[in-house]
Design an enzyme around this catalytic site. Structure first.
Site: not given
Lengths: 233, 233, 233, 233
Positions: D95, D97, D120, D172, D230
């Site tokens: 998480h 910001h 991708d 948020h 890849y």
């Protein structure tokens, strides 16, 4: 030398502004207050940050009269002292021309509370002052700048300066405060991050909504007040 | 070697542009003038900044005739020398393609005086030249670039080049000047900061107002002229 | 080991992209061609730049058949080799997802020639390909990406790939080329700077004009061709 | 000490977020899960990244009950544990910001799949949750945040959390996940890059088209699933 510890804290707050990219050359200044002694410690005017030392700081009383120091204090001194007299709970003031907060000030726009990053630090929009009148500018300009900030917080509805620790001065730049020098500098850094995201929110969607009062309360009270739950404190 | 001190100052100004992120590769150049001797010191063309030395600088007279130096001077030499001949109080010229100032030049827009950061350095909007005609471009192009700048300052109303030490050349980039090389580089750095904030002000609010003449005067005169109060001077 | 010098040049070009902030993680790749031997040196697929060595490079022929190397070549190999076969004067190809050039590619917009920074390197707008059809995507996709670039340059009016050494692939990102690996990487870095300023020019003024053909010619020919005057060459 | 290796991986993921500029001060957190033991390792709340050590991590069960550790866990713990219970294939949650992804969250906008960089990593737009109700905010807020994410993925049409490993929480910021801690941090870094380019794409051209389903499939499957081509794997 008076107030050795406060001098160190104010120096450190000034340097934090530099480290976080909030100041260019000598723009910006920080001060702190000792409430018991009624003394203010403030950065001298126009001194390079990389040679700035704690002993260079200027000590004044709450009316801005120099008590100790040979250098001239920051040219914004009268704004700082007025804020200390009017907002009696604050312990430090920071002024920068940080890019995004200043862009809102130049546009004459408050920074809306668009998200939880904002709500964690500012319990509502960060307001913008009215433009100063020509008389105010040509008179005691630096003092009048402080009055414009205070008028914005003591207006109707009033804003609690401890819950929203920053104000944009229209056509100028932000003033930010806090419990102490580290806190004020931290708030200034977060203000710039919040302004940057608000800028992008508005340019993505001009009609973006602010967060609900419930979310604003939840996040602000998570980090502030008697029931704060964030961190290890 | 002629003008050892001026060479060092011009080198240092060039390096300040690099340190502050205003130049990419070899874009950009700075020069300085010795008014008594009527000699200009300028960066050589296309030399990497990290190997640039004071002795690499090229010395010319005010008409751009090489007096000392084995390297070719900056390809913008004729703009620099014309500015020295026309703006007789300036001591140095800087040219960059700094991102935000150049974006205004490309849009053909002056940089409005939106705030006190601007007013501290530029006593009014930073103007943009008219686009050069095909004849001018195909003729003595670099000289004509200087003429376009001078025309903008000697137009009606006239602008004092010491009060607004920069001009955007339409479709090109800024030229900036100052009392000496350090001052010109400093002005170029602040111009870019001011352009960045003006860009964000305009994209936040296209109808944003410039600051009042009273505020423009207050801040400009705070840092300039006989009654300047900023700094320790 | 084949092509030791070319391997070093291609490695260095890859590293220049990293130094200038054009690649994130392993995104992006550079290759170079030895026209005499008909061999291509290309970065291996998905290897971290900070451990990449000249001996890790993969050598293929102009049809992409591996001639030397134990690692898998860049997944974009077939675009590189097609460009070498079709644009017979180029010596190197660079592919990045650099932020601003990619944003134009994603918007399906060419980069207009808004200023002299652009004109110094690109003798006209940097074009964008048509989107690939579902059949092309589901078929030999990497080869088809090259075909979409070539179609854009061999269309009506045709564009000279040596005069405009870059193409945006719609919904994807830029491919850039040059005389050699250093030149291709340099062009990719300048393309990103030019894209950044074009973005800001357009967001400041959506109707901004491109520079005149006269200015485009003046600046492009200043740095390219028999009559180039820039630098010490 | 439990889960030594997972602690190291979670620490490293937290530090990668700092290195890539995704976190300011103590904002942001990462966790990892040991599926066999049913245990979660998560960053403590509000501890500075530069003093953070593997032994500071907090170990909880899948309901958030602390099993080992003396520090308070991240205040977002209940969102992490709910995601582990509901998205049973994920191995780590991050998480942040981060600036651009948060700006989309604040605007209440999903991040469209504008290009191959996006494709991708994310097999479709990165969705945004509905705003939380006042009841949810005033109740078990952190848990409700997780519910809002899950509701978005289990809605109609459903989104596979392994194919689109991120969600924006309205007002948020983003939550991102992956197979393991390194993968989740990597996805968070790419999400920010993709959000940045989507922002610029939209501000260049508000009506920009997303890539075709064929291109989305081609790129996503190039890096994921049994037929991935890849890298050197």
């Amino acid at each position: 030398m008076l107030l050795k510890k406060l001098r160190e804290e104010v120096l450190e707050a000034n340097l934090e502004l530099v480290r976080k990219g909030l100041v260019l050359y000598t723009f910006g200044n920080a001060s702190g207050v000792d409430r018991e002694q009624g003394l203010v410690v403030i950065k001298p005017s126009g001194v390079d940050y990389d040679v700035l030392k704690a002993e260079d700081m200027v000590v004044t009383d709450l009316d801005g009269k120099i008590v100790e120091g040979t250098l001239k204090p920051s040219s914004d001194l009268d704004t700082h002292t007025l804020l200390y007299r009017e907002f009696t709970e604050i312990g430090a003031v920071v002024h920068t021309h940080s890019e995004f907060a200043t862009s809102f000030a130049q546009a004459g726009l408050a920074i809306p509370a668009f998200g939880t990053t904002h709500a964690d630090y500012f319990h509502g929009p960060v307001p913008v002052s009215l433009p100063l009148s020509d008389e105010a500018i040509q008179g005691k300009y630096v003092h009048e700048t402080g009055l414009a900030i205070v008028a914005r917080f003591k207006g109707i509805p009033a804003i609690d300066p401890m819950a929203v620790p920053a104000c944009l001065v229209a056509g100028h730049a932000p003033f930010v405060w806090g419990k102490n020098a580290a806190d004020a500098a931290h708030n200034a850094v977060v203000l710039e991050a919040v302004a940057k995201m608000a800028y992008r929110t508005l340019t993505l969607k001009a009609s973006a909504d602010e967060v609900s009062q419930a979310l604003l309360d939840r996040h602000y009270l998570r980090k502030h007040g008697a029931n704060a739950t964030y961190g290890q404190g």
